[in-house]
Write a protein that holds these residues in place. Structure first.
Motif, PDB file in Angstrom:
ATOM      1  N   HIS A  45      16.375   1.031  -9.424  1.00 33.76           N
ATOM      2  CA  HIS A  45      16.654   1.791 -10.652  1.00 33.76           C
ATOM      3  C   HIS A  45      18.149   2.091 -10.789  1.00 33.76           C
ATOM      4  CE1 HIS A  45      12.448   1.950 -11.240  1.00 33.76           C
ATOM      5  NE2 HIS A  45      12.189   2.830 -10.291  1.00 33.76           N
ATOM      6  N   THR A 126      12.714   6.329   3.492  1.00 33.13           N
ATOM      7  CA  THR A 126      12.238   6.708   2.155  1.00 33.13           C
ATOM      8  C   THR A 126      10.724   6.534   2.034  1.00 33.13           C
ATOM      9  OG1 THR A 126      14.341   6.074   1.171  1.00 33.13           O
ATOM     10  CG2 THR A 126      12.451   6.210  -0.312  1.00 33.13           C
ATOM     11  N   GLY A 154       2.325  -1.773  -0.493  1.00 33.27           N
ATOM     12  CA  GLY A 154       3.781  -1.860  -0.555  1.00 33.27           C
ATOM     13  C   GLY A 154       4.428  -0.966   0.491  1.00 33.27           C
ATOM     14  N   GLY A 157       2.817   2.538   0.351  1.00 30.01           N
ATOM     15  CA  GLY A 157       1.374   2.440   0.554  1.00 30.01           C
ATOM     16  C   GLY A 157       0.961   2.119   1.983  1.00 30.01           C
ATOM     17  N   TYR A 194      -8.073  -4.858  -6.556  1.00 30.72           N
ATOM     18  CA  TYR A 194      -8.034  -4.499  -7.980  1.00 30.72           C
ATOM     19  C   TYR A 194      -8.163  -5.701  -8.909  1.00 30.72           C
ATOM     20  CZ  TYR A 194      -2.953  -5.619  -8.121  1.00 30.72           C
ATOM     21  OH  TYR A 194      -1.732  -6.235  -8.051  1.00 30.72           O
ATOM     22  N   VAL A 234       3.187   9.349  -7.265  1.00 31.69           N
ATOM     23  CA  VAL A 234       4.366   8.925  -6.489  1.00 31.69           C
ATOM     24  C   VAL A 234       5.276   8.048  -7.341  1.00 31.69           C
ATOM     25  CG1 VAL A 234       5.138   7.592  -4.485  1.00 31.69           C
ATOM     26  CG2 VAL A 234       3.118   9.055  -4.308  1.00 31.69           C
ATOM     27  N   GLY A 235       4.686   7.107  -8.045  1.00 32.71           N
ATOM     28  CA  GLY A 235       5.498   6.172  -8.823  1.00 32.71           C
ATOM     29  C   GLY A 235       4.719   5.600  -9.985  1.00 32.71           C
ATOM     30  N   PHE A 265       3.710  15.676  -9.589  1.00 33.41           N
ATOM     31  CA  PHE A 265       4.670  14.608  -9.330  1.00 33.41           C
ATOM     32  C   PHE A 265       5.778  15.209  -8.473  1.00 33.41           C
ATOM     33  CE2 PHE A 265       8.861  12.833 -10.565  1.00 33.41           C
ATOM     34  CZ  PHE A 265       8.714  11.594  -9.968  1.00 33.41           C
ATOM     35  N   PHE A 266       6.289  14.443  -7.555  1.00 34.13           N
ATOM     36  CA  PHE A 266       7.340  14.987  -6.687  1.00 34.13           C
ATOM     37  C   PHE A 266       8.357  13.895  -6.378  1.00 34.13           C
ATOM     38  CE2 PHE A 266       6.744  13.032  -2.487  1.00 34.13           C
ATOM     39  CZ  PHE A 266       5.609  12.277  -2.768  1.00 34.13           C
ATOM     40  N   VAL A 267       9.511  14.328  -5.941  1.00 31.60           N
ATOM     41  CA  VAL A 267      10.523  13.395  -5.441  1.00 31.60           C
ATOM     42  C   VAL A 267      10.753  13.749  -3.977  1.00 31.60           C
ATOM     43  CG1 VAL A 267      12.904  12.592  -5.630  1.00 31.60           C
ATOM     44  CG2 VAL A 267      11.595  13.134  -7.695  1.00 31.60           C
ATOM     45  N   GLY A 310       7.906  -6.522  -7.396  1.00 30.38           N
ATOM     46  CA  GLY A 310       6.854  -5.497  -7.348  1.00 30.38           C
ATOM     47  C   GLY A 310       5.643  -5.836  -6.504  1.00 30.38           C
ATOM     48  N   HIS A 311       5.738  -6.843  -5.644  1.00 34.52           N
ATOM     49  CA  HIS A 311       4.578  -7.192  -4.825  1.00 34.52           C
ATOM     50  C   HIS A 311       4.923  -7.336  -3.352  1.00 34.52           C
ATOM     51  CE1 HIS A 311       1.949  -7.552  -8.255  1.00 34.52           C
ATOM     52  NE2 HIS A 311       2.932  -8.183  -8.884  1.00 34.52           N
ATOM     53  N   GLY A 314       4.459  -4.439   2.359  1.00 34.67           N
ATOM     54  CA  GLY A 314       5.185  -3.582   3.293  1.00 34.67           C
ATOM     55  C   GLY A 314       6.638  -3.501   2.873  1.00 34.67           C
TER      56      GLY A 314
HETATM   57  N1  NAP Z   1       8.370  10.008  -5.808  1.00 32.29           N
HETATM   58  C1  NAP Z   1       9.154   9.547  -4.848  1.00 32.29           C
HETATM   59  O1  NAP Z   1       9.868  10.294  -4.179  1.00 32.29           O
HETATM   60  C2  NAP Z   1       9.156   8.067  -4.571  1.00 32.29           C
HETATM   61  C3  NAP Z   1       9.730   7.567  -3.390  1.00 32.29           C
HETATM   62  C4  NAP Z   1       9.645   6.189  -3.142  1.00 32.29           C
HETATM   63  C5  NAP Z   1       9.042   5.357  -4.068  1.00 32.29           C
HETATM   64  N2  NAP Z   1       8.548   5.888  -5.224  1.00 32.29           N
HETATM   65  C6  NAP Z   1       7.884   5.036  -6.204  1.00 32.29           C
HETATM   66  O2  NAP Z   1       6.700   4.521  -5.641  1.00 32.29           O
HETATM   67  C7  NAP Z   1       6.399   3.282  -6.219  1.00 32.29           C
HETATM   68  C8  NAP Z   1       6.095   2.279  -5.120  1.00 32.29           C
HETATM   69  O3  NAP Z   1       7.198   2.168  -4.260  1.00 32.29           O
HETATM   70  P1  NAP Z   1       7.119   1.127  -3.070  1.00 32.29           P
HETATM   71  O4  NAP Z   1       8.416   1.230  -2.354  1.00 32.29           O
HETATM   72  O5  NAP Z   1       5.864   1.287  -2.294  1.00 32.29           O
HETATM   73  O6  NAP Z   1       7.060  -0.237  -3.903  1.00 32.29           O
HETATM   74  P2  NAP Z   1       6.798  -1.708  -3.386  1.00 32.29           P
HETATM   75  O7  NAP Z   1       7.079  -1.802  -1.936  1.00 32.29           O
HETATM   76  O8  NAP Z   1       7.472  -2.605  -4.343  1.00 32.29           O
HETATM   77  O9  NAP Z   1       5.208  -1.909  -3.521  1.00 32.29           O
HETATM   78  C9  NAP Z   1       4.585  -1.976  -4.704  1.00 32.29           C
HETATM   79  C10 NAP Z   1       3.120  -2.267  -4.394  1.00 32.29           C
HETATM   80  O10 NAP Z   1       2.397  -1.970  -5.564  1.00 32.29           O
HETATM   81  C11 NAP Z   1       1.260  -2.783  -5.558  1.00 32.29           C
HETATM   82  N3  NAP Z   1       0.725  -2.953  -6.888  1.00 32.29           N
HETATM   83  C12 NAP Z   1       1.296  -3.587  -7.942  1.00 32.29           C
HETATM   84  N4  NAP Z   1       0.448  -3.534  -8.992  1.00 32.29           N
HETATM   85  C13 NAP Z   1      -0.645  -2.854  -8.578  1.00 32.29           C
HETATM   86  C14 NAP Z   1      -1.864  -2.463  -9.209  1.00 32.29           C
HETATM   87  N5  NAP Z   1      -2.138  -2.787 -10.470  1.00 32.29           N
HETATM   88  N6  NAP Z   1      -2.751  -1.754  -8.482  1.00 32.29           N
HETATM   89  C15 NAP Z   1      -2.521  -1.416  -7.205  1.00 32.29           C
HETATM   90  N7  NAP Z   1      -1.389  -1.767  -6.545  1.00 32.29           N
HETATM   91  C16 NAP Z   1      -0.474  -2.477  -7.240  1.00 32.29           C
HETATM   92  C17 NAP Z   1       1.749  -4.108  -5.003  1.00 32.29           C
HETATM   93  O11 NAP Z   1       0.673  -4.687  -4.331  1.00 32.29           O
HETATM   94  P3  NAP Z   1       0.036  -6.074  -4.789  1.00 32.29           P
HETATM   95  O12 NAP Z   1       1.053  -7.122  -4.457  1.00 32.29           O
HETATM   96  O13 NAP Z   1      -1.190  -6.145  -3.945  1.00 32.29           O
HETATM   97  O14 NAP Z   1      -0.205  -5.975  -6.264  1.00 32.29           O
HETATM   98  C18 NAP Z   1       2.853  -3.711  -4.038  1.00 32.29           C
HETATM   99  O15 NAP Z   1       2.420  -3.831  -2.711  1.00 32.29           O
HETATM  100  C19 NAP Z   1       7.594   2.924  -7.111  1.00 32.29           C
HETATM  101  O16 NAP Z   1       7.256   3.234  -8.436  1.00 32.29           O
HETATM  102  C20 NAP Z   1       8.680   3.841  -6.624  1.00 32.29           C
HETATM  103  O17 NAP Z   1       9.608   4.145  -7.663  1.00 32.29           O
HETATM  104  C21 NAP Z   1       8.593   7.204  -5.478  1.00 32.29           C
END
Ligand code: NAP
Length: 321
Positions: A45, A126, A154, A157, A194, A234-235, A265-267, A310-311, A314
């Motif tokens: 972002h 993070t 991810g 997750g 899903y 979370v996101g 929602f939290f950061v 977005g996929h 880990g």
């Molecule tokens: N609030 C906070 O403090 C905070 C901190 C960190 C991250 N975040 C947010 O959290 C989100 C995820 O971050 P991340 O680092 O884990 O991202 P990431 O590593 O890019 O992982 C994204 C995961 O989302 C899964 N996904 C995509 N579409 C999906 C669907 N329709 N249903 C279920 N799963 C789906 C993907 O799995 P598949 O390949 O199996 O689709 C992928 O493994 C982002 O939006 C990020 O901005 C927020």
């Protein structure tokens, strides 16, 4: 030292590796030689210049041209006010500008789990702090609760599944077909693909819903929530170019007004206590890092491009090499 710099907003190609001055340590900081870092959506972002990111970092071009937050490395120098670390300690933590060979850190730095490599430790900050704070602090997870993790495969997750299990919950992970086995191997009691099954229509109910993917509306998600459930956002999808995942947050907050369930929602915030808490989980064998791929610093563009798809399975790690 080498560091990743971006002087304009845009696609990953705006990232450049440059030689810049090594940071000067203050009395209340440690200087860490970074061995590895990892990539997060926050950097995506910041790099693309999402409108809300620009409000804090320059509307036209980035004022802070450094990227990165997560690091693992070795303490090279210690300020006189620092008492909890010494030169040579292997540490991990969070500091802006971590896509670099050195960082100076004040608070969010602590010994890394002894059983983790630098790459595995750099994956943690993070993503695992977010999973921990989402489940424990905002979701108030309890043993025996039924917990749904939407986006179980991810960065956030893969830690969330394991941390929820470590808290004694019955965990259901939602991910796509290719990640079903990984989610199971991380301890998920149930895994929903899903692409084949609609988890909002299978009649099951949950006490805590950790919404990492933000892929479904409140109306759909509410169907699977117990009346007193907690829904922790979370996101969300990156698709809104102005406010990104916040568009999902706003929609859910508005749609859920008056609902019996608690929506939050939290950061996530770095703090030393949570890093220490995670270290115990790692050293106790309760959780581990799942690394999708590792790139040297010179390939930060590729690392970021892959995350942006977005996929990730880990974490995506960057090594200083
Ligand atoms: N609030 C906070 O403090 C905070 C901190 C960190 C991250 N975040 C947010 O959290 C989100 C995820 O971050 P991340 O680092 O884990 O991202 P990431 O590593 O890019 O992982 C994204 C995961 O989302 C899964 N996904 C995509 N579409 C999906 C669907 N329709 N249903 C279920 N799963 C789906 C993907 O799995 P598949 O390949 O199996 O689709 C992928 O493994 C982002 O939006 C990020 O901005 C927020």
């Amino acid at each position: 030292m080498k560091a990743i710099i971006y002087t304009k907003y845009g696609t990953p190609e705006v990232l450049e590796i440059q030689d810049i001055e090594k940071p000067a340590r203050k009395d209340n900081e440690v200087l860490v030689k970074v061995h590895a870092s990892s990539v997060n959506s926050a950097e995506w972002h910041a790099m693309t210049g999402l409108f809300i990111a620009r409000t804090g970092n320059g509307l036209v071009k980035p004022k802070n041209t450094r990227l990165g937050a997560d690091f693992a490395g070795v303490v090279e120098a210690v300020g006189k006010d620092i008492t909890h670390l010494k030169v040579g300690d292997e540490v991990y933590g969070g500091r802006s500008g971590a896509f670099a060979e050195y960082v100076c850190v004040r608070n969010a730095v602590t010994p890394k789990p002894a059983n983790l490599t630098f790459e595995q430790a750099a994956a943690v900050p993070t993503a695992a702090i977010t999973a921990l704070q989402g489940l424990r602090d905002y979701g108030q997870i309890q043993p025996g609760q039924k917990v749904l993790i939407n986006g179980a495969s991810g960065g956030v997750g893969t830690y969330a599944v394991q941390i929820a299990k470590a808290f004694g919950a019955e965990v259901t992970g939602v991910c796509s077909t290719r990640n079903v086995d990984t989610a199971r191997s991380l301890g998920a009691d149930h895994v929903i693909d899903y692409t084949r099954e609609d988890f909002t229509r299978n009649g099951r109910r949950y006490d805590l819903f950790l919404d990492i993917a933000g892929s479904r509306s409140w109306r759909e998600c509410r169907r699977v929530l117990n009346p007193q459930a907690k829904f922790v956002i979370v996101g969300g999808p990156k698709t809104n170019r102005w406010i990104g995942p916040l568009s999902h947050v706003i929609k859910v907050r508005l749609a859920s007004l008056g609902a019996s369930q608690k929506v939050v929602f939290f950061v996530a915030k770095f703090n030393r206590e949570d890093f220490a808490f995670l270290r115990e989980l790692f050293e106790g064998g309760k959780i581990k890092s799942v690394i999708d791929r590792t790139h040297p610093l010179s390939e930060a563009v590729e690392a970021m491009r892959y995350l942006g798809e977005g996929h990730a399975q880990g974490k995506v790690v960057i090594t200083m090499g």
